[in-house]
Write an enzyme that holds these catalytic residues in place. Sequence first.
Site: not given
Lengths: 328, 328
Positions: A58, A182, A313
Site C-alpha cells: 500500500k 509464465d 501483498s
Amino acid sequence: MRQTNHFEITANNIRAAAQRIAGQVIRTPLIPCDSISKSLGCELFFKAENLQHEGSFKIRGATNAVNSLVERMGKKELAQRGVITHSSGNHAAALARAATLKGIDAKIVMPQNSSRRKFNAVRQYGIEPILCEPSSEARQLKADEIISQTGSKMIHAYDHSDIIAGQGTVGLEILEQITNADVILTPVGGGGLLAGILLAVKNADPQIQIFGCEPTLADDAHRSLHAGTLQKPTRYDSVADGLRTCLGDLTFPIIQHFVDEILLVDEPEILAATRTIATHGRLVAEPSGAVTLAAACRYRQKFQEQRVVAVISGGNLDMGECTLGKSR
Amino acid sequence: MRQTNHFEITANNIRAAAQRIAGQVIRTPLIPCDSISKSLGCELFFKAENLQHEGSFKIRGATNAVNSLVERMGKKELAQRGVITHSSGNHAAALARAATLKGIDAKIVMPQNSSRRKFNAVRQYGIEPILCEPSSEARQLKADEIISQTGSKMIHAYDHSDIIAGQGTVGLEILEQITNADVILTPVGGGGLLAGILLAVKNADPQIQIFGCEPTLADDAHRSLHAGTLQKPTRYDSVADGLRTCLGDLTFPIIQHFVDEILLVDEPEILAATRTIATHGRLVAEPSGAVTLAAACRYRQKFQEQRVVAVISGGNLDMGECTLGKSR
C-alpha cells in the site's frame, strides 16, 4: 491477446510512478522457494511485499498519490489543505507515512473496531486516527464532513488513478527481476494492486497470465466478472480481512479487460498457505497476502512446469504485542 | 586496526568462493526495518539468510566446499569416494543439497534425537541420514568408521577452510549492499560464519565493527576470548540450538584476531527478538538467527545513530508439520 487499452492509466503512468517513489519504497525481493516448487511441480517465486515499509504494498500507491499531488498543486497549497482517507487496514499507515515524509498533514478516518496494530501503525507518525462507525457509509460520511471543513484532498485506498499506478510498480519490478515468467498470482480486494499489475505487465508482455486470487467468502470480483457488472460483497467474514472490499469504478473495467481469471480459495486453504509461507518460505504473510499461495496449491494442475510469481501483498499479522526489551 | 592476517584463508579465497557458488545460492536481500530502527535509535538492516536455500547460510559453505573438491580432485574421483559430514542442524541439509547438485554421493551422520524437520530436509534429496548417539564423540566415531570404509571426504560444519570462505560471502554481499555500515552483528556457534565475515569485511574496511552474538547459556566463545585459549561449552540447553557448539581450531584464532567483542544475550531476550523479527520484520528467524537482534536491543546504547546490520542466519523454526492441501 489484447494489448491496447482505453483507460486513463497507462504503462507510462506506472513508469512515472516508479521514478516518483524511488528511494521512498523498498524494491522488495523476488524469492525462489525450492521446497514448495518441488511439491507443487512448478517454479515458484514470492514477490515479498510483506517486506515493504509498513509491511504492505500500500505504501507504493500512497507515496505516488501524495508525491503526485505535491507536483500538481505545489507543496504550499497541499500543506494548507492536507490529505485524507478512510481505511481500516494497511492503506491507513501507508498514507500516514507518505504524507509525513512530505511534511503534509494527513487525516486518517478509521472504523472504531480496527485492530490495535493498525491504530498504532498510524499513531507512530504522530497522527491520531479519527474514529467512525464501521460501515462504508459512515466512513465516507465522516471523510466528506472533514473535507467540507478543510478542503483536504481525498486519497481513496484503491479507486484512484495515482494509487493504481503506484501499485503497478510491483508489476514493473517483477518484469525486471525474472525473465520468462509464465504466471503472476495476485490478491484481489478493491483491485488496486491487481489493476496496476495488469496495466504494467500485460502491456509489456501479454503472454504472461495474470490471475486475481480471492476468498470464496469474498467472491465479489469473481461474480462481477461473470455478471459483467459490479457486484457487492454479501458477507464480511473472510480471514483475509484486506480482501473483503468491493472492486471500484476504476479498477473493475481494467480487471475486466485484462485479467485471465479470478481464482477462488477457501478459508482453510488460506490458513494453510499462511502457515506454509512461514515454514517453507520463512516469511510472515497476513492471510490476505497468502491467498496467492493458496491458489497455487489448489490449482496446481494449471501451473505444472510453469514459472509462477505469487505476490505476498502484506505481512501485518496480529500476533499480539511484543517489546524490544530493556537496554543494559 | 590490524589489517593483515597470517591465516590460510584470505579475502581472495572468499572472492573465489563467491564466484564458485554464484547461481547455486541466493544473494539474500538486505532489508531495512524502520519501526525497529526508530525504537532502538539506530538504522537497522537485516541480512536475511533465513531466505537462503534450505533456510540458512550453511548452503554457502557447503556449496563452496563441494565445488572446490570437485575442482581439485576431479568429479570422477570425488564421485567414487563421496562426501560425508555429521550435523544435527542446518549443515546436514546444506551438504545434501550441495552434493546432489554436483551428482556426488553424500553421507550425513545425524544424532538420533535430531528434529524431524532436520531429518526431512536431508531426505528430500533422497539421502537417508545415518543415525548415531547424540554425543560429539559418537558423531565423529561414526563418521570416521564410514570414512575408513569408503574414503569419503569429510566436510566439517565449520572448522574447514572452504566452509569458512563460503560463509564469508555473506560479508562480501553486505559490503556491496550497503555503504557506510558501522556495525555488523552475527551469531557465533562454531564460528564459521563469524570468521568468514571477519575475513571478508575487516580486510576491506577495518573501520566496520563486527560483533559475535552468543547466548549466555552457550558462552564458550566469550570465555575463550577472555581466556585466550579454546574453552568448551558447559551446558547444551540454550534455545538457540545452532549456537551450542564449540569454536574450532581454525575459527578461534581468526575470531581472536579480528573480532571487536562477543556480546552475550539471555534466553528471554532471544525469544523476544525472534518474535519481534516476525512482527516488525515479517521474517521467520530461528532463535539462533535472532540473537543478533537480541544483542542490538540489549546493547542499544552502543549503537545509537549507527548503521547496524544484523545477520539473521537461519529460519528453520520447528512449527510442526504443514501440508500444501489438495489439488482441485
